[in-house]
Design a protein around this motif. Structure first.
Motif, PDB file in Angstrom:
ATOM      1  N   UNK A  41      30.160  16.226  51.394  1.00 39.12           N
ATOM      2  CA  UNK A  41      30.635  17.227  51.941  1.00 39.12           C
ATOM      3  C   UNK A  41      29.792  18.412  52.104  1.00 39.12           C
ATOM      4  N   UNK A  42      30.001  19.607  52.898  1.00 40.32           N
ATOM      5  CA  UNK A  42      29.309  20.792  52.880  1.00 40.32           C
ATOM      6  C   UNK A  42      29.683  21.784  52.075  1.00 40.32           C
ATOM      7  N   UNK A  43      30.339  21.179  50.801  1.00 41.34           N
ATOM      8  CA  UNK A  43      30.500  22.112  49.537  1.00 41.34           C
ATOM      9  C   UNK A  43      29.976  21.713  48.378  1.00 41.34           C
ATOM     10  N   UNK A  44      28.640  22.586  48.018  1.00 43.91           N
ATOM     11  CA  UNK A  44      27.961  22.403  47.057  1.00 43.91           C
ATOM     12  C   UNK A  44      28.799  22.630  45.585  1.00 43.91           C
ATOM     13  N   UNK A  45      28.185  22.092  44.489  1.00 42.48           N
ATOM     14  CA  UNK A  45      28.680  22.695  43.365  1.00 42.48           C
ATOM     15  C   UNK A  45      28.170  24.082  42.957  1.00 42.48           C
ATOM     16  N   UNK A  46      29.062  25.143  42.853  1.00 40.61           N
ATOM     17  CA  UNK A  46      28.456  26.605  42.666  1.00 40.61           C
ATOM     18  C   UNK A  46      27.662  26.531  41.404  1.00 40.61           C
ATOM     19  N   UNK A  47      26.573  27.201  41.414  1.00 37.33           N
ATOM     20  CA  UNK A  47      25.605  27.484  40.340  1.00 37.33           C
ATOM     21  C   UNK A  47      26.231  28.188  39.030  1.00 37.33           C
ATOM     22  N   UNK A  48      26.196  27.988  38.056  1.00 35.64           N
ATOM     23  CA  UNK A  48      26.649  28.572  36.901  1.00 35.64           C
ATOM     24  C   UNK A  48      26.810  29.956  36.645  1.00 35.64           C
ATOM     25  N   UNK A  49      25.739  30.576  37.016  1.00 38.71           N
ATOM     26  CA  UNK A  49      25.727  31.923  37.020  1.00 38.71           C
ATOM     27  C   UNK A  49      26.618  32.484  38.045  1.00 38.71           C
ATOM     28  N   UNK A  50      26.659  31.922  39.308  1.00 40.19           N
ATOM     29  CA  UNK A  50      27.418  32.608  40.085  1.00 40.19           C
ATOM     30  C   UNK A  50      29.145  32.250  39.935  1.00 40.19           C
ATOM     31  N   UNK A  51      29.305  31.144  39.360  1.00 35.17           N
ATOM     32  CA  UNK A  51      30.846  31.001  38.983  1.00 35.17           C
ATOM     33  C   UNK A  51      31.229  31.903  37.840  1.00 35.17           C
ATOM     34  N   UNK A  52      30.268  31.997  36.802  1.00 34.40           N
ATOM     35  CA  UNK A  52      30.939  32.703  35.959  1.00 34.40           C
ATOM     36  C   UNK A  52      31.095  34.255  36.345  1.00 34.40           C
ATOM     37  N   UNK A  53      30.402  35.014  37.367  1.00 35.67           N
ATOM     38  CA  UNK A  53      30.444  36.228  37.605  1.00 35.67           C
ATOM     39  C   UNK A  53      31.341  36.538  38.418  1.00 35.67           C
ATOM     40  N   UNK A  54      31.899  35.405  39.357  1.00 32.32           N
ATOM     41  CA  UNK A  54      33.198  35.611  39.995  1.00 32.32           C
ATOM     42  C   UNK A  54      34.215  35.703  39.076  1.00 32.32           C
ATOM     43  N   UNK A  55      34.452  35.268  38.092  1.00 32.90           N
ATOM     44  CA  UNK A  55      35.385  35.494  36.797  1.00 32.90           C
ATOM     45  C   UNK A  55      35.341  36.837  36.344  1.00 32.90           C
ATOM     46  N   UNK A  56      34.253  37.505  36.293  1.00 33.52           N
ATOM     47  CA  UNK A  56      33.947  38.751  35.535  1.00 33.52           C
ATOM     48  C   UNK A  56      34.249  39.653  36.673  1.00 33.52           C
ATOM     49  N   UNK A  57      34.004  39.419  37.941  1.00 40.14           N
ATOM     50  CA  UNK A  57      34.482  40.209  38.949  1.00 40.14           C
ATOM     51  C   UNK A  57      36.112  40.299  39.098  1.00 40.14           C
ATOM     52  N   UNK A  58      36.592  39.224  38.773  1.00 43.54           N
ATOM     53  CA  UNK A  58      38.130  39.238  39.034  1.00 43.54           C
ATOM     54  C   UNK A  58      38.779  39.931  37.957  1.00 43.54           C
ATOM     55  N   UNK A  59      38.208  40.043  36.748  1.00 41.53           N
ATOM     56  CA  UNK A  59      38.443  40.891  35.735  1.00 41.53           C
ATOM     57  C   UNK A  59      38.516  42.219  36.123  1.00 41.53           C
ATOM     58  N   UNK A  60      37.408  42.785  36.731  1.00 34.75           N
ATOM     59  CA  UNK A  60      37.459  44.333  37.092  1.00 34.75           C
ATOM     60  C   UNK A  60      38.068  44.599  38.566  1.00 34.75           C
ATOM     61  N   UNK A  61      38.721  43.406  39.148  1.00 33.89           N
ATOM     62  CA  UNK A  61      39.220  43.399  40.392  1.00 33.89           C
ATOM     63  C   UNK A  61      38.373  44.239  41.563  1.00 33.89           C
ATOM     64  N   UNK A  62      37.470  44.074  41.612  1.00 35.26           N
ATOM     65  CA  UNK A  62      36.414  44.768  42.627  1.00 35.26           C
ATOM     66  C   UNK A  62      36.925  44.601  44.052  1.00 35.26           C
ATOM     67  N   UNK A  63      37.045  45.571  44.672  1.00 36.62           N
ATOM     68  CA  UNK A  63      37.682  45.945  45.777  1.00 36.62           C
ATOM     69  C   UNK A  63      36.535  46.543  46.975  1.00 36.62           C
ATOM     70  N   UNK A  64      35.808  45.992  47.615  1.00 41.88           N
ATOM     71  CA  UNK A  64      34.848  46.380  48.766  1.00 41.88           C
ATOM     72  C   UNK A  64      35.273  47.605  49.905  1.00 41.88           C
ATOM     73  N   UNK A  65      36.481  47.584  49.898  1.00 43.86           N
ATOM     74  CA  UNK A  65      36.986  48.492  50.598  1.00 43.86           C
ATOM     75  C   UNK A  65      37.125  49.945  50.420  1.00 43.86           C
ATOM     76  N   UNK A  66      36.861  50.172  48.870  1.00 42.12           N
ATOM     77  CA  UNK A  66      37.135  51.452  48.189  1.00 42.12           C
ATOM     78  C   UNK A  66      35.630  51.193  47.295  1.00 42.12           C
ATOM     79  N   UNK A  67      34.735  52.166  47.793  1.00 41.25           N
ATOM     80  CA  UNK A  67      33.513  52.192  47.032  1.00 41.25           C
ATOM     81  C   UNK A  67      33.697  52.958  45.790  1.00 41.25           C
ATOM     82  N   UNK A  68      34.744  53.815  45.415  1.00 41.11           N
ATOM     83  CA  UNK A  68      34.976  54.839  44.458  1.00 41.11           C
ATOM     84  C   UNK A  68      35.416  53.769  43.208  1.00 41.11           C
ATOM     85  N   UNK A  69      35.973  52.599  43.604  1.00 43.52           N
ATOM     86  CA  UNK A  69      36.184  51.555  42.677  1.00 43.52           C
ATOM     87  C   UNK A  69      35.308  50.447  42.423  1.00 43.52           C
ATOM     88  N   UNK A  70      34.168  50.521  43.273  1.00 45.24           N
ATOM     89  CA  UNK A  70      33.397  49.325  43.380  1.00 45.24           C
ATOM     90  C   UNK A  70      31.869  49.793  43.389  1.00 45.24           C
TER      91      UNK A  70
END
Length: 367
Positions: A41-70
């Motif tokens: 399928x057109x679904x590659x395994x994500x690279x480790x560094x990318x997968x790990x940083x998704x978790x860290x982003x979630x921890x800080x709940x980044x929201x690109x709608x509001x620049x002051x929080x991101x």
């Protein structure tokens, strides 16, 4: 779902126990996209560094709608767009959760520019017809030629149309001619093949610079986790025209999506970790995988190869025997597609870890 509650629990089991429960289920009941035999399928395994940083982003709940929080995430997105846009002859853009949304955004902008209808090949992604429907624009599918490319001889009068050209069709992976079209707006859906622009195969996308907008899925051939895609525009005015402000916003909200996460951070980290050369090497390895498997299929009289792979997607079938039965045995190794009403195996070289010798042995054993 054995072991999971059937009704909303009154009392919880605690974080640790719940995490263990869900971790076991995910690991045991999810496709292993990075396994040696995975090439379906057109679904590659994500690279480790990318997968790990998704978790860290979630921890800080980044929201690109509001620049002051991101603030950092906002700067990163600008920089990544500045890196990628020139590869396609574009000037600006933004991230969104997938190329379905990127295509909708582009066609919305095309409608604002005066496009009255949408025209694309019969093999264009379903998101194109869906976007036209959402936008209230008539959609016309143009026949494809023997190779699966939009047949320009069948294009007709498109002066008032938004014409969508596909760089890497889902079924065959082919690239429509990207030469200019006399129309109101040209959009290139490069969700799959766009990253070839980073590689030695960049020339296969020559002409993409004539487009008014380009969509690329980073969660495909840039090896990012899901919900990472980019819509690019040739002019800043094009993007500004689909930006809306509000009393609660410090800056206008661009595009269709409102709240969204910081998908640019894992992608930038990937580029910083691997460099352009390192990322290109992964894509080029996938291209070599597809060529190697295609050669094995073409040389074996028991199989028919539809055509040489152009963007690491190949189609084949048994000359004699049941394709349905064979493909049922190859779940995870091969997927399936319809070409001219007939069933074909479809393999997508999206996994850099794939072992072609092992995959070939599984195909032969399934006959």
């Amino acid at each position: 779902m054995q072991g999971f509650p059937t009704e909303l629990p009154v009392d919880g089991i605690g974080d640790a126990a719940a995490f263990a429960l869900f971790s076991r289920a995910i690991q045991s009941r999810s496709a292993k996209l990075g396994d040696l035999h995975a090439l379906a399928h057109m679904d590659p395994p994500p690279l480790d560094i990318a997968a790990r940083l998704v978790g860290l982003n979630a921890e800080f709940n980044q929201n690109m709608l509001h620049r002051e929080v991101s603030p950092f995430a906002t700067e990163v997105e600008v920089r990544v767009i500045d890196w990628l846009a020139p590869l396609f002859g574009m000037r600006c853009g933004h991230f969104c959760s997938g190329s379905t949304l990127a295509n909708l955004t582009a066609l919305w902008r095309a409608r604002e520019a005066g496009a009255q209808c949408v025209v694309a090949s019969a093999d264009a992604h379903i998101s194109i017809a869906k976007a036209a429907h959402i936008l209230g624009m008539p959609f016309r599918a143009v026949a494809v030629d023997a190779h699966g490319r939009l047949d320009r001889a069948d294009l007709g009068d498109v002066k008032e149309a938004a014409v969508v050209l596909t760089a890497g069709t889902t079924g065959r992976g082919v690239i429509d001619s990207l030469e200019p079209v006399a129309c109101r707006w040209i959009h290139v859906d490069a969700a799959w093949a766009g990253p070839l622009r980073l590689t030695q195969f960049s020339g296969r996308l020559d002409g993409i610079e004539h487009a008014d907008s380009v969509a690329v899925s980073a969660h495909k051939w840039l090896y990012q986790p899901k919900e990472s895609a980019i819509i690019l525009f040739k002019s800043q005015d094009a993007q500004d025209a689909i930006s809306f402000g509000g009393a609660y916003l410090a800056a206008p909200n661009v595009g269709v999506q409102g709240s969204r996460g910081a998908a640019a951070i894992p992608l930038m980290a990937t580029f910083v970790a691997l460099g352009r050369k390192g990322l290109a090497a992964l894509i080029e390895r996938n291209m070599a995988h597809a060529e190697a498997l295609a050669a094995l299929i073409a040389e074996d009289a028991r199989f028919e190869l539809k055509q040489p792979p152009e963007t690491a997607v190949l189609n084949w079938r048994l000359v004699n025997g049941s394709a349905e039965s064979m493909l049922a045995k190859l779940s995870g190794t091969s997927s399936r597609t319809q070409i001219d009403g007939a069933l074909w195996a479809c393999q997508v070289a999206a996994n850099p870890n794939a072992d072609i010798a092992r995959i070939w042995a599984q195909i032969v054993a399934a006959i």
